[in-house]
Design an enzyme around this catalytic site. Structure first.
Site, PDB file in Angstrom:
ATOM      1  CD  GLU A  93       4.493  15.064 -72.167  1.00 29.22           C
ATOM      2  OE1 GLU A  93       5.575  15.581 -72.303  1.00 29.22           O
ATOM      3  OE2 GLU A  93       4.776  13.807 -72.025  1.00 29.22           O
ATOM      4  CG  HIS A 134      27.026  13.300 -83.996  1.00 30.97           C
ATOM      5  ND1 HIS A 134      26.917  12.587 -85.044  1.00 30.97           N
ATOM      6  CD2 HIS A 134      26.687  12.693 -83.027  1.00 30.97           C
ATOM      7  CE1 HIS A 134      26.281  11.166 -84.405  1.00 30.97           C
ATOM      8  NE2 HIS A 134      26.166  11.448 -83.076  1.00 30.97           N
TER       9      HIS A 134
HETATM   10  C1  PEP Z   1       8.753  17.702 -72.007  1.00 33.38           C
HETATM   11  O1  PEP Z   1       7.829  17.546 -72.789  1.00 33.38           O
HETATM   12  O2  PEP Z   1       8.901  18.636 -71.227  1.00 33.38           O
HETATM   13  C2  PEP Z   1       9.669  16.558 -72.002  1.00 33.38           C
HETATM   14  C3  PEP Z   1      10.363  16.334 -71.021  1.00 33.38           C
HETATM   15  O3  PEP Z   1       9.414  15.714 -73.097  1.00 33.38           O
HETATM   16  P1  PEP Z   1      10.234  15.883 -74.553  1.00 33.38           P
HETATM   17  O4  PEP Z   1      11.157  16.960 -74.455  1.00 33.38           O
HETATM   18  O5  PEP Z   1      10.695  14.430 -74.810  1.00 33.38           O
HETATM   19  O6  PEP Z   1       8.927  15.780 -75.069  1.00 33.38           O
HETATM   20 MG    MG Z   2       7.316  15.986 -73.946  1.00 36.34          MG
END
Ligand code: PEP
Ligand code: MG
Length: 572
Positions: free
Chosen positions: A424, A184
């Site tokens: 990803e 926070h």
């Molecule tokens: C990413 O992997 O770029 C994404 C947006 O997901 P997170 O950061 O929540 O894994």
């Molecule tokens: Mg991700």
């Protein structure tokens, strides 16, 4: 001397250190008072703490209000209350001892969960405990709301209420020994625009005797005893950064467009019910990380709870599309109430969609809630951690099953809800052309894609040089995904942190990206950056970058490009 920490809030601060150690309470177990008197003291201290928090709630802005409201809930928590009373009545201890014991039990429970978010919530428990102990013992509270002169605050730990109440005109920057990006204190420092570097080991001992320190919140660096030359360099950088931030603010309410007028679209990344207030003009919600809803709950959120939350987000978004990402748990994100098998490599294990496909009840609950909410706005679903076409098939089948369930139950939903994937995992990036035929849209999760492409842990600071978001290999992968989706006539967005990194804006545009989804605080600077170059200029940059061999060469090209275009930014 230079010290490294977490770059928690950008900007530069220079000034004398002001060291702050949290007040430690010394609590006696025995009490001269009777058990009923101690219970009475507990009740009265708790009442006073809640009353003080209620006064704070009406004085502060929305972000801080949420924190203090959570503190009121903690102070009024029935389980804590029961444990304190039991301790006093059964063991005859002082009220102070019972409070410390009860809060300790809950803190330990949170500490066992290996997740930074829960660790940060333990800070909230500490904060409330201190407040109650103060009312019990009449201890002097060390206050940070009236500092003698402008200082760089160096603390062992900063509780959310310390940060919220800071004497902001006199706090140039914040350095702490503890804390992370999701604490926070980090969130508040960013919202106040105070540069901060957190998690600097032994910061107090290292910095307390320095006459002057420099804090670079953008790079996560603190320098003690800087030379005059270095001070001068940082002064110049500070002036530039301040001018830049002021200029960026003018873009808050403007639509996103390149310098040549070509329209772009900017979206928001949100984390649940904390829908950002006054984020100016934006076009869509590109990433709704629903796992925060699960993480902020002590049980698996029911279908009704999720339905209510999703509907609320749709209401806040108005006519805009909201991209609901289904549960992305596992890896570094765990849930205390959901026992997952121990894994050697959790980031390569059963996380996100893999887990949802295995625990289908859990997935069906979320899908039913989301589909029901889809009757109330412009909702679409996005699956995280898709690695193959089978993953897409199976996810779609789960959606169809949830639709059939809702039909049987007579609940309305959008039967044509758009379905998309996060890109990803490199395997699905490789199959982007086929994947594009199977889905309505995709969003590139650069945070994970980069770590999986380079086999470099995104959380490990020692791997930073290997985690190359501007590396030639990564940029080529990005371009291919974007172009393949465009050629298929399917929407493509970037929602990882790279979308909000203005060093990447022009390159992404040159690759054909039109949709960027970022945190609310990054929107003005992103729109400002977009307005600083034309598409032709971006393409020229890309040509140069494509000839570079290394990330360092690419970053140098980008820096030169940005320097050339800064003066070109004009208010429209
Ligand atoms: C990413 O992997 O770029 C994404 C947006 O997901 P997170 O950061 O929540 O894994
Ligand atoms: Mg991700």
């Amino acid at each position: 001397m230079e010290y490294r920490g977490i770059a928690a809030s950008p900007g530069i601060a220079m000034g004398p250190p002001f060291c702050f150690r949290q007040l430690r309470f010394h609590v006696e177990k025995e009490s001269a008072q009777s058990a009923p008197e101690n219970v009475e003291r507990w009740e009265s201290a708790r009442r006073d703490a809640v009353e003080e928090l209620r006064k704070l709630v009406v004085q502060v802005d929305d972000d801080q209000r949420m924190i203090f409201e959570a503190h009121i809930d903690i102070a009024q928590d029935c389980e804590i209350d029961e444990m304190v009373r039991k301790q006093i009545l059964e063991e005859g201890t002082s009220a102070e001892w019972a409070v410390q014991k009860a809060f300790g039990v809950f803190r330990d429970m949170l500490a066992e969960i290996e997740d930074p978010i829960f660790a940060e919530r333990a800070a909230d428990l500490d904060d409330v405990q201190r407040r109650i102990l103060r009312f019990l013992g009449g201890a002097q509270q060390v206050r940070l709301d009236a500092l003698p002169y402008p200082v760089v605050l160096v603390a062992d730990d900063l509780l959310p209420s310390d940060t919220a109440m800071l004497d902001r005109k006199n706090v140039l920057g914040i350095v702490t020994q503890t804390g992370g990006m999701t604490s926070h204190s980090a969130i508040l420092a960013r919202s106040f625009g105070i540069p901060a570097v957190l998690g600097v080991p032994n910061a107090i001992a290292a910095l307390e005797n320095a006459a002057q320190i420099i804090l670079d919140g953008t790079r996560g660096i603190v320098i003690s005893g800087p030379s005059q030359d270095l001070l001068e360099q940082y002064r110049q950088a500070q002036c530039q950064a301040e001018a830049h931030a002021a200029a960026a603010k003018r873009y808050l309410r403007k639509p996103a467009a390149l310098k040549d007028g070509r329209p772009m679209q900017v979206g928001l990344n949100i984390g649940g019910a904390d829908y950002p207030k006054d984020c100016g003009q934006y076009d869509f919600v590109g990433l709704f990380r629903t796992e925060f809803l699960y993480m902020n709950s002590d049980h698996l959120p029911t279908e009704e709870e999720q339905f209510a939350a999703y509907r609320q987000v749709l209401q806040c978004a108005g006519d805009r599309t909201v991209t609901l990402r289904t549960l992305d748990i596992g890896g570094d994100k765990t849930l205390p109430y959901l026992k997952l098998p121990e894994e050697m490599n959790p980031f390569l294990g059963k996380r996100a969609l893999r887990l949802c496909l295995e625990q289908e009840d859990l997935f069906q609950t979320q899908l039913c809630a989301a589909l029901r909410a889809s009757a109330y706005g412009n909702l679409r679903l996005m699956f995280p951690m898709v690695g193959s076409l089978e993953d897409i098939d199976r996810a779609k089948e789960c959606v169809r099953r949830a639709m059939r369930t809702l039909e049987r139950r007579g609940k309305a939903c959008n039967g044509n809800i758009p379905l998309g994937i996060m890109i990803e995992i490199p395997a699905i990036a490789e199959l982007a052309g086929q994947a594009a035929q199977e889905v309505d849209f995709a969003s590139i999760g650069t945070n994970d894609l980069c770590q999986y492409l380079y086999a470099a842990d995104r959380l490990n600071p020692d791997c930073t040089e290997y985690y190359q978001c501007f590396g030639p290999a990564f940029l080529r992968v990005l371009e291919r995904i974007i172009q393949v989706f465009r050629a298929a006539g399917k929407e493509i967005c970037v929602c990882g942190e790279l979308a909000g990194d203005t060093r990447a804006t022009a390159l992404l545009a040159a690759m054909g990206l039109e949709k960027y989804s970022v945190n609310a605080s990054q929107l003005p600077a992103l729109k400002q950056e977009m307005a600083s170059f034309t598409m032709d200029e971006a393409k020229e940059l890309k040509q140069k970058v494509w000839k570079a061999r290394t990330q360092a060469e690419i970053l140098a090209q980008i820096e030169a490009f940005q320097d050339n275009h800064k003066e070109g930014v004009q208010e429209k």
